[in-house]
Design an enzyme around this catalytic site. Sequence first.
Site, PDB file in Angstrom:
ATOM      1  N   GLY A  12       0.738  -1.168   0.098  1.00  0.00           N
ATOM      2  CA  GLY A  12       0.096   0.078  -0.014  1.00  0.00           C
ATOM      3  C   GLY A  12       0.911   1.370   0.009  1.00  0.00           C
ATOM      4  NE  ARG A  46      -4.170   7.165   0.023  1.00  0.00           N
ATOM      5  CZ  ARG A  46      -5.409   7.466   0.089  1.00  0.00           C
ATOM      6  NH1 ARG A  46      -5.841   8.008  -1.082  1.00  0.00           N
ATOM      7  NH2 ARG A  46      -6.238   7.103   0.913  1.00  0.00           N
ATOM      8  CB  SER A  77      -3.337   4.036  -6.450  1.00  0.00           C
ATOM      9  OG  SER A  77      -4.094   2.928  -6.108  1.00  0.00           O
ATOM     10  CG  ASN A  87       1.846   1.535   4.820  1.00  0.00           C
ATOM     11  OD1 ASN A  87       1.734   2.094   5.580  1.00  0.00           O
ATOM     12  ND2 ASN A  87       1.150   1.783   3.874  1.00  0.00           N
ATOM     13  CE1 TYR A 135      -7.063   1.989  10.817  1.00  0.00           C
ATOM     14  CE2 TYR A 135      -6.847   2.835  13.137  1.00  0.00           C
ATOM     15  CZ  TYR A 135      -6.229   2.734  11.888  1.00  0.00           C
ATOM     16  OH  TYR A 135      -5.107   3.322  11.431  1.00  0.00           O
ATOM     17  CB  ALA A 185     -11.105  -5.119  16.639  1.00  0.00           C
ATOM     18  CE  LYS A 240      -4.229  -0.172  11.245  1.00  0.00           C
ATOM     19  NZ  LYS A 240      -3.358  -0.616  10.252  1.00  0.00           N
ATOM     20  CB  ILE A 275       0.399  10.136  10.482  1.00  0.00           C
ATOM     21  CG1 ILE A 275       0.862   9.352  11.743  1.00  0.00           C
ATOM     22  CG2 ILE A 275       1.543  10.618   9.528  1.00  0.00           C
ATOM     23  CD1 ILE A 275       1.967   9.888  12.816  1.00  0.00           C
TER      24      ILE A 275
END
Length: 251
Positions: free
Chosen positions: A13, A16, A42, A93, A158, A160, A162, A191
Amino acid sequence: MKLLEGKVSIVTGAARGIGAAIAIKLAEHGSNIAFTYISDSSAEKAAALEIQLQSLGVKAKAYKSNAADFAQCESFVNAVLKEFTTIDVCVNNAGISKDNLLLRMNTEQWDDVMNTNLKSVFNMTKHVIRPMMKAKSGSIINMSSIIGVRGNAGQSSYAASKAGIIGFTKSIALELGSRNIRCNAIAPGFIETDMTHYLKEGNTAEEFLKKIPLGRFGNAEEVANTTLFLASNMSSYITGQVLSACGGLNI
Ligand code: NAI
């Protein structure tokens, strides 16, 4: 001093955001780069990044591959081995968020987030450990999140996914330490990327900033620097750890 001269690194990923910053940082330190992007939309960005990486004097190649798909990860890793011969570093990532309160969340949203964020880490790790075991060396870096450590209202899927990455990371570190394969996670805070663009709207940003001791959002290069550390021999005695890059948010 270049920290990854002649190494081969995978970044998923990377068209970008944080992934692109990581690919550039590792290439600046001499690593050849194989990176993925997911969609035709992309492809242009991926092609531009490929050229940018090559201009840094390393071999670089973009692959269209869905990290959530086991078979595509297998084909991708095989293609990288054919082209680059070895894999020294794998940075998992790729990630998405589909935030919603649990009351409103549907199973499709839940599954998408779990498959992209967590199953992807299994998919890639399962395949990269083969060449790493052969080489008796490797560094796997999984992009978790401070949300996976703390939890957050409206982000249960999200969080869970991570948090799952952290359990997986620690287990793989235990399984493969004896083979000299290290596995660590990074837990970035907020970020500034496309993923967090919405935070800049309304009062949300102000609210978050109050909780960050360093008083600002982080940038992708700061996560890339953390990744470089974990990818290189600078962290040769570090495995099974979660390194937060969050401006102190988790104190
Ligand atoms: P982003 O949305 O800018 O980049 C994510 C990249 O992953 C995109 O290029 C996207 O196309 C790719 N991707 C999505 N699904 C994919 C799949 N199935 N296969 C291959 N590629 C796929 O987001 P950002 O901010 O750069 O995030 C990168 C990673 O860092 C993610 O895992 C994210 O969860 C994590 N992170 C980001 C934080 C932030 O504040 N931006 C904080 C904590 C963690």
